[in-house]
Motif scaffolding. Structure first.
Motif, PDB file in Angstrom:
ATOM      1  N   ASN A 470       0.810  -1.084   0.019  1.00 41.74           N
ATOM      2  CA  ASN A 470       0.191  -0.010  -0.009  1.00 41.74           C
ATOM      3  C   ASN A 470       0.753   1.147  -0.136  1.00 41.74           C
ATOM      4  O   ASN A 470       1.995   1.223   0.810  1.00 41.74           O
ATOM      5  N   PRO A 471       0.705   2.420  -0.787  1.00 38.26           N
ATOM      6  CA  PRO A 471       1.545   3.440  -1.088  1.00 38.26           C
ATOM      7  C   PRO A 471       1.362   4.193   0.222  1.00 38.26           C
ATOM      8  O   PRO A 471       0.159   4.620   0.770  1.00 38.26           O
ATOM      9  N   LYS A 472       2.471   4.984   0.590  1.00 35.61           N
ATOM     10  CA  LYS A 472       2.118   6.098   1.463  1.00 35.61           C
ATOM     11  C   LYS A 472       3.079   7.444   1.223  1.00 35.61           C
ATOM     12  O   LYS A 472       4.258   7.011   0.845  1.00 35.61           O
ATOM     13  N   ILE A 473       2.409   8.478   0.943  1.00 36.66           N
ATOM     14  CA  ILE A 473       3.318   9.584   0.697  1.00 36.66           C
ATOM     15  C   ILE A 473       4.233  10.008   1.894  1.00 36.66           C
ATOM     16  O   ILE A 473       3.753  10.200   3.254  1.00 36.66           O
ATOM     17  N   ALA A 474       5.399  10.417   1.450  1.00 35.24           N
ATOM     18  CA  ALA A 474       6.457  10.684   2.652  1.00 35.24           C
ATOM     19  C   ALA A 474       7.294  12.200   2.012  1.00 35.24           C
ATOM     20  O   ALA A 474       6.859  12.492   0.944  1.00 35.24           O
ATOM     21  N   ASP A 475       7.866  12.472   3.108  1.00 35.95           N
ATOM     22  CA  ASP A 475       8.863  13.497   2.831  1.00 35.95           C
ATOM     23  C   ASP A 475       8.011  14.891   2.564  1.00 35.95           C
ATOM     24  O   ASP A 475       7.620  15.399   1.480  1.00 35.95           O
ATOM     25  N   PHE A 476       7.847  15.554   3.407  1.00 32.85           N
ATOM     26  CA  PHE A 476       7.110  17.051   3.447  1.00 32.85           C
ATOM     27  C   PHE A 476       8.063  18.059   3.505  1.00 32.85           C
ATOM     28  O   PHE A 476       7.778  19.155   3.957  1.00 32.85           O
ATOM     29  N   GLY A 477       9.306  17.881   3.240  1.00 28.81           N
ATOM     30  CA  GLY A 477      10.377  18.869   3.286  1.00 28.81           C
ATOM     31  C   GLY A 477      10.093  20.205   2.663  1.00 28.81           C
ATOM     32  O   GLY A 477      10.591  21.339   2.983  1.00 28.81           O
ATOM     33  N   LEU A 478       9.300  19.894   1.439  1.00 28.76           N
ATOM     34  CA  LEU A 478       9.217  21.065   0.550  1.00 28.76           C
ATOM     35  C   LEU A 478       7.611  21.684   0.535  1.00 28.76           C
ATOM     36  O   LEU A 478       7.205  22.428  -0.287  1.00 28.76           O
ATOM     37  N   ALA A 479       6.736  20.906   1.306  1.00 26.72           N
ATOM     38  CA  ALA A 479       5.491  21.198   1.330  1.00 26.72           C
ATOM     39  C   ALA A 479       5.145  22.685   1.839  1.00 26.72           C
ATOM     40  O   ALA A 479       5.981  23.286   2.541  1.00 26.72           O
ATOM     41  N   LYS A 480       3.875  23.217   1.495  1.00 23.90           N
ATOM     42  CA  LYS A 480       3.611  24.632   1.699  1.00 23.90           C
ATOM     43  C   LYS A 480       1.990  24.550   2.155  1.00 23.90           C
ATOM     44  O   LYS A 480       1.439  23.588   1.536  1.00 23.90           O
ATOM     45  N   LEU A 481       1.743  25.189   3.295  1.00 25.39           N
ATOM     46  CA  LEU A 481       0.486  25.484   3.773  1.00 25.39           C
ATOM     47  C   LEU A 481       0.037  26.459   3.172  1.00 25.39           C
ATOM     48  O   LEU A 481       0.377  27.759   2.792  1.00 25.39           O
ATOM     49  N   PHE A 482      -1.427  26.243   2.561  1.00 24.46           N
ATOM     50  CA  PHE A 482      -2.244  27.131   2.065  1.00 24.46           C
ATOM     51  C   PHE A 482      -3.419  27.597   2.987  1.00 24.46           C
ATOM     52  O   PHE A 482      -3.899  26.396   3.657  1.00 24.46           O
ATOM     53  N   ALA A 483      -4.113  28.711   2.894  1.00 27.62           N
ATOM     54  CA  ALA A 483      -5.218  28.670   3.593  1.00 27.62           C
ATOM     55  C   ALA A 483      -6.454  27.996   2.967  1.00 27.62           C
ATOM     56  O   ALA A 483      -6.319  27.990   1.590  1.00 27.62           O
ATOM     57  N   LEU A 484      -7.621  27.665   3.596  1.00 30.83           N
ATOM     58  CA  LEU A 484      -8.607  26.860   2.917  1.00 30.83           C
ATOM     59  C   LEU A 484      -9.150  27.668   1.644  1.00 30.83           C
ATOM     60  O   LEU A 484      -9.617  26.843   0.666  1.00 30.83           O
ATOM     61  N   ASP A 485      -9.119  28.967   1.476  1.00 28.94           N
ATOM     62  CA  ASP A 485      -9.808  29.623   0.324  1.00 28.94           C
ATOM     63  C   ASP A 485      -8.594  30.106  -0.628  1.00 28.94           C
ATOM     64  O   ASP A 485      -8.900  30.738  -1.515  1.00 28.94           O
ATOM     65  N   GLN A 486      -7.521  29.769  -0.249  1.00 31.21           N
ATOM     66  CA  GLN A 486      -6.266  30.127  -1.162  1.00 31.21           C
ATOM     67  C   GLN A 486      -6.015  29.138  -2.195  1.00 31.21           C
ATOM     68  O   GLN A 486      -6.317  27.951  -1.967  1.00 31.21           O
ATOM     69  N   SER A 487      -5.815  29.491  -3.753  1.00 38.92           N
ATOM     70  CA  SER A 487      -5.816  28.789  -4.582  1.00 38.92           C
ATOM     71  C   SER A 487      -4.574  28.447  -5.214  1.00 38.92           C
ATOM     72  O   SER A 487      -4.124  27.528  -5.898  1.00 38.92           O
ATOM     73  N   GLU A 488      -3.607  29.712  -4.955  1.00 40.60           N
ATOM     74  CA  GLU A 488      -2.266  29.568  -5.679  1.00 40.60           C
ATOM     75  C   GLU A 488      -1.517  30.667  -4.930  1.00 40.60           C
ATOM     76  O   GLU A 488      -1.663  31.419  -4.041  1.00 40.60           O
TER      77      GLU A 488
END
Length: 648
Positions: A470-488
């Motif tokens: 089963n796959p598991k997404i890993a490594d959030f080193g580059l991830a970005k938080l967005f506000a729920l109403d933010q698109s880009e």
């Protein structure tokens, strides 16, 4: 109670789209289903969490059941069911019969009568933490005793609620908690039989585990070594209004010869004793509980359950001792090194209780403050989904920054998919399951979690495979938080792996959920073809994977893309996945589908897919390095950009 902080944020667990009949978009059945679902939980007089109703007459009659966990409040119950009524028809489009499970509610609808009918459990969830081998037998015996007692209590409930929770002492002075519930339209015997069947599935799903669930349309059970339900909830069994009150069995006693006056005096005397004794007992229990808590409280070594849904509100609850991790990894020895990434090395470790962990030792030049680091750890730790690698904790000591993850035994997808020998172990069924799992993990990050998160580095190296592939997404080193109403958003610091990067991000620093969609499309085409999205020789030509896939699609030869090691598989399913992959890698951001649309495409063959347009070809880029390598482009890097919304 801490449970109240998360009870309004139920996680979606699973859906079952039963292939017992379809309806069309403009059919009477769909109109009846919409009407029934919109009114299902609108009865505010119901506060016991069970809604059952039907609408219209045959042949287009629709039946629906909504069941909430017995410890949730009415407003939370109705909120959970409202979420389910919106989501389930999207996950099971055009299916006349479907079931969806959240942590705190279940929604079920069908074209057939489902009231009062016992049906078998559908799926299991198990805690990833193991019980010590020397206490498994005693643990199982204690668990069986606890479940038997709660099963009897739940089955004895009335037509409003069949629900019971309780706890018992487990080996090593631990407390074992359990919950059991049936839909209250079942008879006592059917509820009992359903729960007995669920208990019989525990050896198959959860043997030797610290916790687990067996979840089905008619009943469910759960057990854990931590408190996962609201212990303040009223668990008194409620009888049916039309039935005589249920009375607990009592031991036979000789007939009383007391007069009415004597009875009154005796009653007053009993009341006095109760008033005196109950506070004393409660006080003693409180003192004992405090003493036990203070005695066992120490720096945590054992990770929490993978299935825990209780919100972690303090980073300190996740902090490990550096000495503990150093011993677990044999002082970060090369023999325990699993790999090296752009943000540090990863080591395998083993805690003193036998728990296997993965430890990421971060580079020491991040420049991030201690409190900021802890805050981001807290955010990632509260992301809980079966297709995300679980962050168990961290260590922060001087210049050392360690991330402790669950250990995923089969390592990363690229070690299988691009290996001519190992790739034969991934037949089409397994590859399709991997594609679906990645899609569900991304859907959670983009839309279903309390945060909107853009991963920004989705690639085969960052997809780990558990023991069941089963796959598991890993490594959030580059991830970005967005506000729920933010698109880009955009950045001057372009970091990532070029072969997977969307063109608008690689060239202009613009990123959004559609950036992850592009990476997902590359992944899908790589999984199908067994080829990296880099330059490879095909005959006399040198091409990249996207241009090769597009050319064959245009010529009606899309099956040329399929990995030669795939000896058998559903041609229609493979073609549909190629189609979805090409939709995801279209150059125009607006033309790419959302993750919710992709999940629907993967689960519904009645959904017509749009025609894909030309993808972004990496051969047209002036970047001459290997497109699969990680790179950083930073012409105008600023301090504010460096720290903005990133996740560890």
């Amino acid at each position: 109670m801490f449970i109240a902080q998360v009870i309004a944020q139920p996680n979606f667990l699973y859906q079952s789209c039963l292939k017992n009949g379809n309806y069309t978009s403009n059919s009477t059945y769909k109109a009846n289903l919409n009407q029934l679902l919109s009114s299902l939980s609108s009865n505010t007089e119901i506060d016991y969490g069970f809604y059952n109703s039907s609408y219209c007459q045959n042949p287009d009659k629709v039946y629906a059941i909504g069941l909430c966990r017995g410890d949730v409040k009415p407003d939370v119950c109705r909120s959970c069911l409202n979420n389910a009524t919106n989501l389930l028809p999207l996950l099971c489009p055009n299916q006349k019969e479907a079931i969806g499970w959240y942590d705190y509610c279940m929604l079920r609808y069908s074209f057939r009568n489902i009231f009062g009918i016992k049906e078998n459990p559908s799926f299991y969830l198990s805690n990833t933490n193991n019980i010590s081998a020397n206490i498994v037998d005693q643990f199982n015996q204690d668990l069986r005793t606890l479940l038997d007692s709660q099963r009897n209590r739940a089955a004895a409930g009335g037509s409003l609620r069949k629900f019971a929770v309780g706890n018992a002492t487990a080996p090593n002075f631990q407390t074992l908690y359990a919950l059991m519930q049936c839909t209250p339209d079942l008879s006592q015997q059917d509820c009992n039989d359903c729960l007995v069947g669920s208990m019989g599935d525990i050896p198959q799903c959860c043997n030797g585990k610290q916790g687990g669930r067996v979840v089905g349309p008619s009943c469910n059970l759960r057990f854990e070594l931590y408190l996962f339900y609201d212990s303040t909830a009223d668990t008194v069994i409620q009888p049916s209004p039309s039935s005589p009150p249920l009375v607990p069995p009592v031991s036979p006693s000789p007939p009383s010869t007391n007069s009415p006056a004597a009875k009154g005096k005796e009653s007053n005397k009993s009341l006095t004793v109760i008033i005196i004794v109950v506070p004393i007992v409660a006080f003693v229990v409180l003192i004992i509980s405090i003493c036990i808590y203070l005695r066992v409280r120490k720096p945590r070594e054992k990770p929490e359950s993978d299935e825990a849904v209780d919100e972690i509100t303090s980073a300190e609850a996740l902090q490990y001792n550096f000495g503990t991790i150093r011993v677990a990894t044999d002082d970060f020895s090369d023999a325990n090194k699993l790999g090296q990434g752009g943000f540090g090395a990863v080591y395998k470790g083993k805690l003193s209780n036998g728990q296997i962990i993965a430890v990421k030792r971060l580079s020491r030049d991040s420049g991030q403050g201690e409190q900021e680091f802890k805050n981001e750890i807290l955010l990632v730790a509260n992301l809980q989904h079966r297709n995300l690698v679980r962050l168990l904790g961290f260590c922060l000591e001087r210049t050392e920054r360690l991330l402790i993850y669950e250990f995923v035994p089969n390592k990363s997808l690229d070690r299988f998919i691009f290996d001519p020998i190992k790739s034969v172990y991934l037949n089409w069924e397994k590859r399709y399951k991997i594609i679906e799992g990645i899609a569900r993990g991304l859907l959670y990050l983009h839309e279903d979690s309390r945060l909107r998160i853009i991963h920004r580095d989705l690639k085969t190296n960052n997809i780990l495979l558990d023991s069941n592939m089963n796959p598991k997404i890993a490594d959030f080193g580059l991830a970005k938080l967005f506000a729920l109403d933010q698109s880009e958003d955009n950045t001057n610091r372009i970091v990532g792996t070029f072969g997977y990067m969307a063109p608008e991000y690689a060239m202009h620093g613009q990123f959004s959920v559609k950036s992850d969609i592009f990476s997902f499309g590359v992944l899908v085409l790589e999984i199908i073809s067994g080829k990296k999205n880099s330059c490879f020789r095909h005959g006399e030509k040198i091409e990249d994977l996207l241009s090769y896939a597009w050319k064959n699609w245009r010529e009606g030869k899309a099956l040329n893309l399929v990995d030669s090691t795939l000896k058998a598989g559903s041609t229609n399913e493979i073609m549909r996945c190629i189609h979805i992959g090409l939709l995801c890698v279209q150059e125009n951001v607006a033309d790419r589908p959302t993750m919710s649309s992709i999940v629907l495409m993967l689960n519904s063959y009645s959904l017509t897919l749009p025609i894909p347009l030309q993808p972004a070809f990496f051969m047209h880029s002036n970047i001459e390095s290997d497109p699969s390598s990680q790179w950083e482009y930073d012409p105008k890097r600023t301090d504010s950009d460096q720290s903005k919304g990133s996740l560890v």
